[in-house]
Design an enzyme around this catalytic site. Sequence first.
Site, PDB file in Angstrom:
ATOM      1  N   ARG A 184      69.114  63.082  38.103  1.00 39.70           N
ATOM      2  CA  ARG A 184      68.012  62.350  38.763  1.00 39.70           C
ATOM      3  C   ARG A 184      66.857  62.044  37.816  1.00 39.70           C
ATOM      4  O   ARG A 184      65.689  62.074  38.213  1.00 39.70           O
ATOM      5  CB  ARG A 184      67.486  63.098  40.008  1.00 39.70           C
ATOM      6  CG  ARG A 184      68.505  63.301  41.093  1.00 39.70           C
ATOM      7  CD  ARG A 184      69.052  61.996  41.678  1.00 39.70           C
ATOM      8  NE  ARG A 184      70.250  62.282  42.457  1.00 39.70           N
ATOM      9  CZ  ARG A 184      71.492  62.212  41.962  1.00 39.70           C
ATOM     10  NH1 ARG A 184      71.711  61.805  40.713  1.00 39.70           N
ATOM     11  NH2 ARG A 184      72.533  62.486  42.705  1.00 39.70           N
ATOM     12  N   SER A 233      66.165  62.853  49.436  1.00 39.91           N
ATOM     13  CA  SER A 233      65.956  64.220  48.953  1.00 39.91           C
ATOM     14  C   SER A 233      64.554  64.371  48.390  1.00 39.91           C
ATOM     15  O   SER A 233      64.177  63.660  47.463  1.00 39.91           O
ATOM     16  CB  SER A 233      66.967  64.557  47.861  1.00 39.91           C
ATOM     17  OG  SER A 233      68.257  64.504  48.400  1.00 39.91           O
ATOM     18  N   GLU A 306      61.909  65.379  43.603  1.00 43.99           N
ATOM     19  CA  GLU A 306      62.701  64.231  43.146  1.00 43.99           C
ATOM     20  C   GLU A 306      61.903  62.959  43.437  1.00 43.99           C
ATOM     21  O   GLU A 306      61.919  62.011  42.652  1.00 43.99           O
ATOM     22  CB  GLU A 306      64.048  64.203  43.894  1.00 43.99           C
ATOM     23  CG  GLU A 306      64.908  63.019  43.511  1.00 43.99           C
ATOM     24  CD  GLU A 306      66.297  63.064  44.137  1.00 43.99           C
ATOM     25  OE1 GLU A 306      66.881  64.155  44.259  1.00 43.99           O
ATOM     26  OE2 GLU A 306      66.794  61.983  44.499  1.00 43.99           O
TER      27      GLU A 306
HETATM   28  C1  LIG Z   1      67.898  57.682  53.473  1.00 42.23           C
HETATM   29  C2  LIG Z   1      67.873  57.862  51.970  1.00 42.23           C
HETATM   30  C3  LIG Z   1      69.004  58.317  51.301  1.00 42.23           C
HETATM   31  C4  LIG Z   1      68.974  58.496  49.924  1.00 42.23           C
HETATM   32  N1  LIG Z   1      70.116  58.936  49.300  1.00 42.23           N
HETATM   33  C5  LIG Z   1      70.117  59.068  47.957  1.00 42.23           C
HETATM   34  C6  LIG Z   1      71.319  59.500  47.267  1.00 42.23           C
HETATM   35  O1  LIG Z   1      72.361  59.735  47.866  1.00 42.23           O
HETATM   36  N2  LIG Z   1      71.245  59.638  45.922  1.00 42.23           N
HETATM   37  C7  LIG Z   1      70.109  59.383  45.218  1.00 42.23           C
HETATM   38  O2  LIG Z   1      70.119  59.526  43.994  1.00 42.23           O
HETATM   39  N3  LIG Z   1      68.982  58.965  45.843  1.00 42.23           N
HETATM   40  C8  LIG Z   1      68.972  58.804  47.176  1.00 42.23           C
HETATM   41  N4  LIG Z   1      67.814  58.388  47.801  1.00 42.23           N
HETATM   42  C9  LIG Z   1      66.610  58.139  47.001  1.00 42.23           C
HETATM   43  C10 LIG Z   1      66.440  56.687  46.525  1.00 42.23           C
HETATM   44  O3  LIG Z   1      67.149  55.786  47.352  1.00 42.23           O
HETATM   45  C11 LIG Z   1      66.901  56.501  45.078  1.00 42.23           C
HETATM   46  O4  LIG Z   1      66.183  57.310  44.190  1.00 42.23           O
HETATM   47  C12 LIG Z   1      66.785  55.043  44.653  1.00 42.23           C
HETATM   48  O5  LIG Z   1      67.429  54.865  43.424  1.00 42.23           O
HETATM   49  C13 LIG Z   1      65.325  54.594  44.512  1.00 42.23           C
HETATM   50  O6  LIG Z   1      65.324  53.212  44.279  1.00 42.23           O
HETATM   51  P1  LIG Z   1      64.095  52.287  44.713  1.00 42.23           P
HETATM   52  O7  LIG Z   1      64.376  50.929  44.222  1.00 42.23           O
HETATM   53  O8  LIG Z   1      63.836  52.428  46.161  1.00 42.23           O
HETATM   54  O9  LIG Z   1      62.938  52.961  43.853  1.00 42.23           O
HETATM   55  P2  LIG Z   1      61.401  53.161  44.213  1.00 42.23           P
HETATM   56  O10 LIG Z   1      61.258  54.236  45.232  1.00 42.23           O
HETATM   57  O11 LIG Z   1      60.763  51.872  44.512  1.00 42.23           O
HETATM   58  O12 LIG Z   1      60.884  53.697  42.796  1.00 42.23           O
HETATM   59  C14 LIG Z   1      61.400  54.906  42.251  1.00 42.23           C
HETATM   60  C15 LIG Z   1      61.007  54.978  40.772  1.00 42.23           C
HETATM   61  O13 LIG Z   1      61.664  53.935  40.047  1.00 42.23           O
HETATM   62  C16 LIG Z   1      60.721  53.139  39.354  1.00 42.23           C
HETATM   63  N5  LIG Z   1      61.207  51.758  39.311  1.00 42.23           N
HETATM   64  C17 LIG Z   1      61.680  51.013  40.331  1.00 42.23           C
HETATM   65  N6  LIG Z   1      62.048  49.802  39.884  1.00 42.23           N
HETATM   66  C18 LIG Z   1      61.783  49.775  38.565  1.00 42.23           C
HETATM   67  C19 LIG Z   1      61.905  48.785  37.538  1.00 42.23           C
HETATM   68  N7  LIG Z   1      62.403  47.565  37.786  1.00 42.23           N
HETATM   69  N8  LIG Z   1      61.509  49.099  36.294  1.00 42.23           N
HETATM   70  C20 LIG Z   1      61.005  50.327  36.012  1.00 42.23           C
HETATM   71  N9  LIG Z   1      60.849  51.306  36.923  1.00 42.23           N
HETATM   72  C21 LIG Z   1      61.240  51.024  38.193  1.00 42.23           C
HETATM   73  C22 LIG Z   1      59.435  53.274  40.160  1.00 42.23           C
HETATM   74  O14 LIG Z   1      58.298  52.924  39.388  1.00 42.23           O
HETATM   75  C23 LIG Z   1      59.503  54.747  40.545  1.00 42.23           C
HETATM   76  O15 LIG Z   1      59.096  55.539  39.460  1.00 42.23           O
HETATM   77  C24 LIG Z   1      67.805  58.212  49.184  1.00 42.23           C
HETATM   78  C25 LIG Z   1      66.670  57.736  49.864  1.00 42.23           C
HETATM   79  C26 LIG Z   1      66.702  57.554  51.236  1.00 42.23           C
HETATM   80  C27 LIG Z   1      65.485  57.009  51.921  1.00 42.23           C
END
Ligand SMILES: Cc1cc2nc3c(=O)[nH]c(=O)nc-3n(C[C@H](O)[C@H](O)[C@H](O)COP(=O)(O)OP(=O)(O)OC[C@H]3O[C@@H](n4cnc5c(N)ncnc54)[C@H](O)[C@@H]3O)c2cc1C
Length: 311
Positions: A184, A233, A306
């Site tokens: 992660r 998480s 996380e």
């Molecule tokens: C119901 C649910 C289930 C989930 N299940 C999982 C799972 O099974 N496994 C898992 O690993 N995670 C899981 N997650 C967590 C989450 O979905 C992941 O971490 C996902 O990859 C986050 O992506 P995001 O685009 O929403 O990031 P955001 O929440 O928007 O951002 C997360 C981080 O990434 C950075 N970021 C985003 N885009 C960019 C970019 N283009 N350039 C540079 N930095 C960037 C942001 O600045 C921040 O630091 C879950 C979340 C939910 C709500």
Amino acid sequence: MDERDTKIFKMSEYLKELSSEFNENLKLNYDLKKKNWFNIGGKAKIYYKAKNLKELIRFLKKINNQEKIFILGGGSNTLITDNNYDGVVIKLLNNFNNISLLSDDIIIAGSGVSDKSLSEFATNNSLGGFEFLSCIPGTVGGGIKMNAGCFGREFKDILISLQAVNKSGKLLTISVKDINFNYRDSGLSDELIFLSASLKGYKKDKSAIKTEVQRLVEKKELAQPTRIKTSGSTFKNPINQTDKKVWELISESVPLEKSFGDASISDKHCNFFVNKGNAKFEDMKNLINFVTECVFKKTGIKLETEIKIVE
Ligand SMILES: Cc1cc2nc3c(=O)[nH]c(=O)nc-3n(C[C@H](O)[C@H](O)[C@H](O)COP(=O)(O)OP(=O)(O)OC[C@H]3O[C@@H](n4cnc5c(N)ncnc54)[C@H](O)[C@@H]3O)c2cc1C
């Protein structure tokens, strides 16, 4: 005019200038509450919607490293302050949502593409290896940053290279071998804005991919809550300290009915925290701190979040 008034005047002139230069792509005092899965957060001083690389670079050059910047993907891993965010939140749209095949087994995806769309695109092109992404509700950019994964696969297993721009507007390509991926965590600098990624799969029968996607989605739905205001998480598994999963540590250390305002622990999975209605940032932070303390007192293990906390 005293010094304070002069500062306020200059700031308001600067914001006016930005607004008129980037017009409909730039919003001031923009509400972030609806832009993240927790549904928590205040306003961003500046919210910039980047529609293509040229415009993004022009914007970065304009603000000239004078602002704190946060890149918002799907907001599925992010807890945002209720206080105004004194900086720029950048959202990548339009051209950053493009997805295409580079060759038989390589996909190029913009960092705004959702993990689910990437998984569907791979399925439609008979490419295996992307099935796990159907269970993660984020974007390619957020997924790379977090090294998101489930069911034994992570972004590091499919990434070949990453195109990024730094906050001064300089473009770079980073090969996967130069990325220090961990559980992660990508180790990639917060100074980088990811633009697109090359991702590798392998040829696989389309119906076998569909069956696998369905199996994973069902498995995930059984174990974890869906359709609630959560960021998934909350804490990482403390893999270097114990073989136990973080949910086991929480369930043996914390009174699970504990809540702060509308911030509570999911009944279905105790590492998922939920906004049951109108939870404030402080409520969620109090819950996070409470759980961290309980687990530390009981087990001596210091949990690491996380989710990304934006203050
Ligand atoms: C119901 C649910 C289930 C989930 N299940 C999982 C799972 O099974 N496994 C898992 O690993 N995670 C899981 N997650 C967590 C989450 O979905 C992941 O971490 C996902 O990859 C986050 O992506 P995001 O685009 O929403 O990031 P955001 O929440 O928007 O951002 C997360 C981080 O990434 C950075 N970021 C985003 N885009 C960019 C970019 N283009 N350039 C540079 N930095 C960037 C942001 O600045 C921040 O630091 C879950 C979340 C939910 C709500």
